[in-house]
Design a protein around this motif. Sequence first.
Motif, mmCIF file in Angstrom:
data_model
loop_
_atom_site.group_PDB
_atom_site.id
_atom_site.type_symbol
_atom_site.label_atom_id
_atom_site.label_comp_id
_atom_site.label_asym_id
_atom_site.label_seq_id
_atom_site.Cartn_x
_atom_site.Cartn_y
_atom_site.Cartn_z
ATOM 1 N N LEU A 97 0.833 -1.210 0.000
ATOM 2 C CA LEU A 97 0.000 0.000 0.000
ATOM 3 C C LEU A 97 0.868 1.263 0.000
ATOM 4 N N SER A 98 1.924 1.254 0.800
ATOM 5 C CA SER A 98 2.806 2.430 0.880
ATOM 6 C C SER A 98 3.486 2.699 -0.456
ATOM 7 N N LEU A 99 3.938 1.636 -1.121
ATOM 8 C CA LEU A 99 4.576 1.803 -2.430
ATOM 9 C C LEU A 99 3.581 2.379 -3.437
ATOM 10 N N LYS A 100 2.324 1.927 -3.369
ATOM 11 C CA LYS A 100 1.307 2.401 -4.322
ATOM 12 C C LYS A 100 0.929 3.865 -4.062
ATOM 13 N N VAL A 101 0.954 4.270 -2.803
ATOM 14 C CA VAL A 101 0.685 5.683 -2.496
ATOM 15 C C VAL A 101 1.870 6.536 -2.960
ATOM 16 N N ALA A 102 3.072 6.057 -2.703
ATOM 17 C CA ALA A 102 4.269 6.829 -3.073
ATOM 18 C C ALA A 102 4.358 7.024 -4.581
ATOM 19 N N THR A 103 3.957 6.023 -5.350
ATOM 20 C CA THR A 103 4.016 6.118 -6.813
ATOM 21 C C THR A 103 2.726 6.685 -7.401
ATOM 22 N N ARG A 104 1.837 7.151 -6.543
ATOM 23 C CA ARG A 104 0.577 7.778 -6.935
ATOM 24 C C ARG A 104 -0.366 6.850 -7.717
ATOM 25 N N GLU A 105 -0.270 5.554 -7.474
ATOM 26 C CA GLU A 105 -1.259 4.644 -8.075
ATOM 27 C C GLU A 105 -2.574 4.726 -7.314
ATOM 28 N N VAL A 106 -2.476 5.019 -6.040
ATOM 29 C CA VAL A 106 -3.666 5.371 -5.262
ATOM 30 C C VAL A 106 -3.391 6.686 -4.547
ATOM 31 N N LYS A 107 -4.465 7.364 -4.130
ATOM 32 C CA LYS A 107 -4.339 8.706 -3.569
ATOM 33 C C LYS A 107 -3.710 8.675 -2.174
ATOM 34 N N ASN A 108 -4.183 7.739 -1.378
ATOM 35 C CA ASN A 108 -3.728 7.560 0.002
ATOM 36 C C ASN A 108 -4.196 6.161 0.390
ATOM 37 N N GLY A 109 -4.049 5.770 1.649
ATOM 38 C CA GLY A 109 -4.436 4.388 1.919
ATOM 39 C C GLY A 109 -4.659 4.064 3.375
ATOM 40 N N PHE A 110 -5.379 2.967 3.574
ATOM 41 C CA PHE A 110 -5.683 2.470 4.916
ATOM 42 C C PHE A 110 -5.493 0.950 4.895
ATOM 43 N N ALA A 111 -4.673 0.439 5.813
ATOM 44 C CA ALA A 111 -4.404 -1.005 5.881
ATOM 45 C C ALA A 111 -5.060 -1.576 7.133
ATOM 46 N N VAL A 112 -5.965 -2.521 6.911
ATOM 47 C CA VAL A 112 -6.672 -3.187 8.010
ATOM 48 C C VAL A 112 -5.884 -4.462 8.318
ATOM 49 N N VAL A 113 -4.935 -4.346 9.240
ATOM 50 C CA VAL A 113 -3.958 -5.424 9.435
ATOM 51 C C VAL A 113 -3.769 -5.812 10.902
ATOM 52 N N ARG A 114 -3.348 -7.040 11.101
ATOM 53 C CA ARG A 114 -2.907 -7.580 12.380
ATOM 54 C C ARG A 114 -2.053 -8.814 12.114
ATOM 55 N N PRO A 115 -1.220 -9.269 13.012
ATOM 56 C CA PRO A 115 -0.909 -8.617 14.278
ATOM 57 C C PRO A 115 -0.293 -7.236 14.060
ATOM 58 N N PRO A 116 -0.390 -6.392 15.112
ATOM 59 C CA PRO A 116 0.180 -5.040 14.993
ATOM 60 C C PRO A 116 1.707 -5.108 14.936
ATOM 61 N N GLY A 117 2.351 -3.957 14.775
ATOM 62 C CA GLY A 117 3.793 -3.985 14.554
ATOM 63 C C GLY A 117 4.636 -3.005 15.341
ATOM 64 N N HIS A 118 4.052 -1.928 15.881
ATOM 65 C CA HIS A 118 4.909 -0.808 16.307
ATOM 66 C C HIS A 118 5.783 -1.081 17.527
ATOM 67 N N HIS A 119 5.475 -2.150 18.286
ATOM 68 C CA HIS A 119 6.368 -2.513 19.404
ATOM 69 C C HIS A 119 7.518 -3.414 18.979
ATOM 70 N N ALA A 120 7.435 -4.028 17.796
ATOM 71 C CA ALA A 120 8.451 -5.004 17.392
ATOM 72 C C ALA A 120 9.769 -4.295 17.105
ATOM 73 N N GLU A 121 10.807 -4.684 17.838
ATOM 74 C CA GLU A 121 12.144 -4.139 17.629
ATOM 75 C C GLU A 121 12.908 -5.073 16.694
ATOM 76 N N SER A 122 14.117 -4.682 16.331
ATOM 77 C CA SER A 122 14.852 -5.479 15.336
ATOM 78 C C SER A 122 15.035 -6.924 15.787
ATOM 79 N N GLN A 123 15.132 -7.132 17.099
ATOM 80 C CA GLN A 123 15.291 -8.515 17.575
ATOM 81 C C GLN A 123 14.389 -8.820 18.762
ATOM 82 N N GLN A 124 13.235 -8.185 18.836
ATOM 83 C CA GLN A 124 12.364 -8.410 19.988
ATOM 84 C C GLN A 124 10.893 -8.335 19.609
ATOM 85 N N ALA A 125 10.180 -9.444 19.782
ATOM 86 C CA ALA A 125 8.724 -9.444 19.657
ATOM 87 C C ALA A 125 8.141 -9.104 21.017
ATOM 88 N N MET A 126 7.130 -8.245 21.044
ATOM 89 C CA MET A 126 6.485 -7.879 22.316
ATOM 90 C C MET A 126 5.198 -7.113 22.052
#
Length: 397
Positions: free
Chosen positions: A145-174
């Motif tokens: 989705l991000s690549l498609k927004v960056a290349t203007r194939e879509v205007k903007n975007g929303f990803a309905v996804v899980r599991p979430p990601g923002h706590h995951a560090e380079s070597q740590q799931a949490m």
Amino acid sequence: DSAGSSQEKLVSTHHPFTTGLAYDNLMLKHQCVCGENSHHPEHGGRLQSIWARLHETGLVAQCERVKARKASFNEIQACHSEAYTMLFGTNPLNRQKLDLNKLDLPVKNFVRLPCGGVGVDLDTIWNELHTAGAARMAAGCVTELSLKVATREVKNGFAVVRPPGHHAESQQAMGFCFFNSLAIAARQLQQKLKVEKILIVDWDVHHGNGLQQIFYDDPQVLYISLHRHDDGNFFPGTGGLQEVGTGDGVGFNVNIPWAGGLNPPMGDAEYIAAFRSIVIPIAQEFDPEIVLVAAGFDAAQGHPPQLGGYNISPACFGFLTKQLMQLAKGKVVMALEGGYDLPAICDCSQMCVATLLGETSCSLTDEEIVRHPHQVAVDVLKRVISIQVSHWPNIRR
Ligand code: 6DK
Ligand code: ZN
């Protein structure tokens, strides 16, 4: 005639320029082997109910569905170590081909949960058969989705996804997270499309320690997070005012760590004030080419104290979305992170997607527009400004 028919062909094959949506039901399969959702707030019903709401309201029909795919190992390894990528990115069938003993595994011990399931810690349930595919799908959807927004194939975007990601560090799931989907997407924007300035705004109620860690020394990725902090006493405990980045990345990490517990809880006026006084001025000065949003909705009204306890309205999330759409020529990509109250996360997702589509009528209540932010919040904002003003002179008032 040829002109007419090629015109028709264009009309019939050309997609409208609209909001992109990414979703795949493979992500529902990540579930605790105990078979019970009640102990585990981060469950597949979250995605099912959001997706149903976007359908029912006609929003899916107005958007363009972006191809759902799993992130490749190479893509994941731009953010996570090889051993970590293999551990959480392969199911046992593939894993037999790997010599696990050869890998220097970051996590050797899974824990047996009180419910009978398995986790990497007490929060983060792990399903030997299905977690890998779901986590790779979440990261792949956000990346595509991000690549498609960056290349203007879509205007903007929303990803309905899980599991979430923002706590995951380079070597740590949490914190329910395995692969840092937005970080993986940002690295692909850098590597595949040479995007040089990426803004990540994280409005999940929890601090995105993984996003902060992965980009801490990177001046090309500005990370701004608003989160309940309570002086380190709210999960995950990171995200203090003084954490501003390191090396070349100094100044490119901005934390807005709310304090004071739930007396009173933060609401629309505090988030609007934070955007007006800090997020938007810094973002304008940075002038990103694309904006990625860690769009957790657990700051929304309806969440119990342990999972947020704040009072942000769905309309406020729409308003914040509209503010971000003023940046980067409107290239905004939102990816679901947390959010556990099903009616609330449906309302908030609906508001954000409608706003991305260009609907202008988000009805913030007059009370919240005119209400002054609480003094505890004003104090936090002043402290953030005093620390960040040397990096972002634009926020001096
Ligand atoms: N555990 C997140 O929303 C994840 O940021 C939050 C993780 C919180 C872990 C601590 C915690 C509970 C609470 C209630 C019941 C079980 C476990 F990553 C995101 F999903 F976005 O509150
Ligand atoms: Zn959260």
